[in-house]
Design a protein around this motif. Sequence first.
Motif, PDB file in Angstrom:
ATOM      1  N   LYS A  71      -8.854  -6.762   5.843  1.00 47.85           N
ATOM      2  CA  LYS A  71      -9.730  -6.218   4.920  1.00 47.85           C
ATOM      3  C   LYS A  71      -9.964  -4.464   4.296  1.00 47.85           C
ATOM      4  O   LYS A  71      -9.054  -3.726   5.235  1.00 47.85           O
ATOM      5  N   LEU A  72     -10.416  -3.782   3.887  1.00 48.41           N
ATOM      6  CA  LEU A  72     -10.240  -2.691   2.668  1.00 48.41           C
ATOM      7  C   LEU A  72     -10.977  -1.840   2.195  1.00 48.41           C
ATOM      8  O   LEU A  72     -11.680  -2.391   1.199  1.00 48.41           O
ATOM      9  N   ARG A  73     -11.539  -0.713   2.412  1.00 53.23           N
ATOM     10  CA  ARG A  73     -12.930   0.191   2.278  1.00 53.23           C
ATOM     11  C   ARG A  73     -12.606   2.011   2.255  1.00 53.23           C
ATOM     12  O   ARG A  73     -12.059   1.676   2.872  1.00 53.23           O
ATOM     13  N   THR A  74     -12.788   2.349   0.869  1.00 53.07           N
ATOM     14  CA  THR A  74     -12.331   3.707   1.064  1.00 53.07           C
ATOM     15  C   THR A  74     -13.285   3.691  -0.146  1.00 53.07           C
ATOM     16  O   THR A  74     -13.722   2.800  -1.676  1.00 53.07           O
ATOM     17  N   THR A 117      -4.362   2.739   0.636  1.00 51.57           N
ATOM     18  CA  THR A 117      -4.720   2.725   2.447  1.00 51.57           C
ATOM     19  C   THR A 117      -5.083   4.275   2.288  1.00 51.57           C
ATOM     20  O   THR A 117      -5.675   3.990   4.177  1.00 51.57           O
ATOM     21  N   GLN A 176      -7.241   1.266   6.490  1.00 53.20           N
ATOM     22  CA  GLN A 176      -6.907   2.720   6.233  1.00 53.20           C
ATOM     23  C   GLN A 176      -6.195   3.026   7.104  1.00 53.20           C
ATOM     24  O   GLN A 176      -5.864   2.308   8.460  1.00 53.20           O
ATOM     25  N   GLU A 231     -12.214  -2.723  10.103  1.00 48.23           N
ATOM     26  CA  GLU A 231     -12.890  -2.438   9.046  1.00 48.23           C
ATOM     27  C   GLU A 231     -12.243  -1.580   7.982  1.00 48.23           C
ATOM     28  O   GLU A 231     -12.897  -2.358   6.728  1.00 48.23           O
ATOM     29  N   THR A 232     -11.617  -0.475   8.077  1.00 49.30           N
ATOM     30  CA  THR A 232     -11.122  -0.338   6.133  1.00 49.30           C
ATOM     31  C   THR A 232     -10.055  -0.424   5.917  1.00 49.30           C
ATOM     32  O   THR A 232      -9.820   0.178   4.581  1.00 49.30           O
ATOM     33  N   ASN A 262     -12.477   4.330  -5.639  1.00 45.62           N
ATOM     34  CA  ASN A 262     -13.689   3.951  -4.952  1.00 45.62           C
ATOM     35  C   ASN A 262     -13.302   2.313  -4.948  1.00 45.62           C
ATOM     36  O   ASN A 262     -12.714   1.808  -5.762  1.00 45.62           O
ATOM     37  N   ASP A 318      -6.883   0.783  10.548  1.00 45.56           N
ATOM     38  CA  ASP A 318      -8.232   0.340  11.107  1.00 45.56           C
ATOM     39  C   ASP A 318      -8.544  -1.230  10.721  1.00 45.56           C
ATOM     40  O   ASP A 318      -8.712  -1.570   9.099  1.00 45.56           O
ATOM     41  N   CYS A 358     -12.950  -1.906  -2.444  1.00 50.22           N
ATOM     42  CA  CYS A 358     -13.018  -2.229  -1.904  1.00 50.22           C
ATOM     43  C   CYS A 358     -11.931  -3.990  -1.525  1.00 50.22           C
ATOM     44  O   CYS A 358     -11.789  -4.804  -3.008  1.00 50.22           O
TER      45      CYS A 358
END
Length: 782
Positions: free
Chosen positions: A176-179, A413, A617, A614-615, A351, A612, A353
Amino acid sequence: MANLAIVGQSVYRTDANPKVTGRALHVGNIEMPGMLHVAVLRSPYPHARIRHIDKSRAEALAGVAVVLTGAEIAKMPAVDAHFGPAFRDQPILAVEKVCYAGDPVVAVAAVDKRLAEDALQLVEVDYEPLPAVFDVLEAVTPESALVHEQHRPAKAFADLAHVQAGRQSNICYHFKLRTGDVERAFAEADRVFEDTFSSPAAQHVPMEPHVTLVYLDEHERLNVWTASQSPSYVRTELSATFGIPMNRIRVRVPYLGGGYGAKLYAKLEPLVTILALITKKPVRYALTREEEFLTITKHKVVTRIQTAIKDGTVTARKCEVYWDTGAYAEIGPRIGHKSGYTSAGPYRIPNVCIDSYCVYTNRVPAGAFRGFGVPQVIWAYDSQTDMIARAIGADPVEFRLKPALDEGEPFATGTIVRSFGIKEAIREAAQAIEWSKPRAAPSGTKSRGKGIAAGVKAVLTPSISGAIVILNADGTANVLSSTVEMGQGSETTMGQIVAEELGISLEQVHIVQPDTDATPYDTITAGSRSTYHMGNAARSAAAKIKAELCEVVAARLEVAADDLVAGKGRIFVRGMEERGMTVGEIFLAKFGSLGTTLAAEAVCQPAASHMDPETGQSEKCTEYWFPSATAAEVEVDTETGQVKVLQLVSVGDTGTSINPRHCEQQLLGAALTHLGLTLFEEMVFDEGQLVNGSLLDYQIASFKDMPESVRPIVVQVPHEDGPFGAKGAGETGALTVAPAIANAIEDAVGVRICDLPITAEKILRALTDKEGTAVSIGSTTS
């Protein structure tokens, strides 16, 4: 590079002569007295329970040494019946059940290959078919049949140490990648583009098939000759599988006849090893070409990608990537992770996901393939990037250049990019194809178009390469390295690096081929990592020796060591070449004789920061990047759908080119490989059964498919920590071929194909569809 004598020169390959004269050693050339040959019975079912195996008639055949089953292996003390680099999920021979059509079930070792194959005909296996799953999207649903009931992590590599034992699911890994705030960006967008892209399973087709020879020497030590890209890993895997100390296992790899990722990690070695241990005789197993198709493939990938546009700018991107890893995980989790985090592209998108899933199905296992999965995600994101540019009336080149990351900016990332020549690559590709020049007018049923694509790959991090350099008293040097020479020119490159550092000629450097009794650990020969990692290790080891030489000369000439340089086989005062000493004179001064050596060892071990979970990062997810761009000009016959590639330009940022000709050849070789994957290569399955599993039915690119003009362009953005500023080039040319050609086809005839390969049939079908549906097959925009 003005002060360099050998680095930066396009010298000829040091392995060329033995290869073209047929004197180069390959595992398949090795013969041993009393050697046994192996044949394997494979499952006809994609998923089935093994009820019973009757092998009595095969065992009674004269000349048969052993007939082995997975159930027997599972009962052996201290032997792990399963192996694998990410999960220990692949049986040496099927235990209790089979998971794909082609799964090895019974192995025979006999005095010759024909007898072993005859013996297999006498083996009877009773199967109970089980529900199977063949579609990667179906496999992720809760109601899907399970391929495996449990997931057992292998813990073999540092970058996979976080992989946990899975629950009952076909999803064996989820990255998973989230920013940023993706949902808000989509809500505020002027337009949202949503498309689905797919690329099929394909075969590596190395010229040399997999082959392994194992025997016990006079000390009962395990000796393994194998066609592998990862000898150090093979030794580790055999030690873990059979409980044998690593110093009792010797793995050697001579020249490799191509690999492209197919020969990574363990393949035949566990099976051949156990047969050698049982029979106490040399045992060799060489796959047939048909067996190659049933051993390892490129991942089939389905990518769902959504992109938000606001004021003509990409503000958000959401990617769902599904990797069909087949019946066994192989290295799929690493590919899903490392390639997954590049799925949004080398662009400034605030942004993002990403969900990247590695999924089991009842198909042939998938693993590394040149590009390590990145070409599959670039196929999606840069095809859509072009579609968006055309839809909003933007120039496709400028639409890429504007958001392309600059040096010092963060990737999705959070990692700051360095030595990141993506803009240089795009500009070079556009200029080479004469992008701004008006397109040629259609001629009859034939229309021409141009396309461009860009993308980036990250090098595997963390990983380790060690090297030993030994300097002899006559000024010659031996380099001990576990990097496998498989056609990429690594022996020449390492030789140039060491020769430059020691100030000797390339002819004075000998590269010792991988031998785990002598050559230090190397993670893998793959992922375009060898020039940087092994090159740094070799240069550092050579530098240690040079420092010792300089100490002796400094003391003898009464000068500062910092004022000394190496060149032409001597150490001399900078600017005063006559004031110096030869290597032989230095050895006499240091040792009093010429009968000794100087040796040094060094390790290159770039680290990565924690990602991370969950993200996604990370302050540092990779050591360096491979920016790539491809430009293509095509001619499409609207009457037949046939595509002719007129021009293909492959551009790659290699850092400093240790050998410019080699870099150009690597760009071309990779690009032409993916030309076939773009236009016609595809492994076709029918209910789990491979339909085209031979070179009679599976088409690969040949000379007749070559473009009229193929041009490599090397962009050199040096990396501050690379050996003399170098990075790597083995995969860069592969990354962006498919979207460049698809984009050129749309430029020519106005249709978009989203499912590889781009066949004439698909183009013709798109051309004949009603207006509005032909523009983007399998895609929607809003």
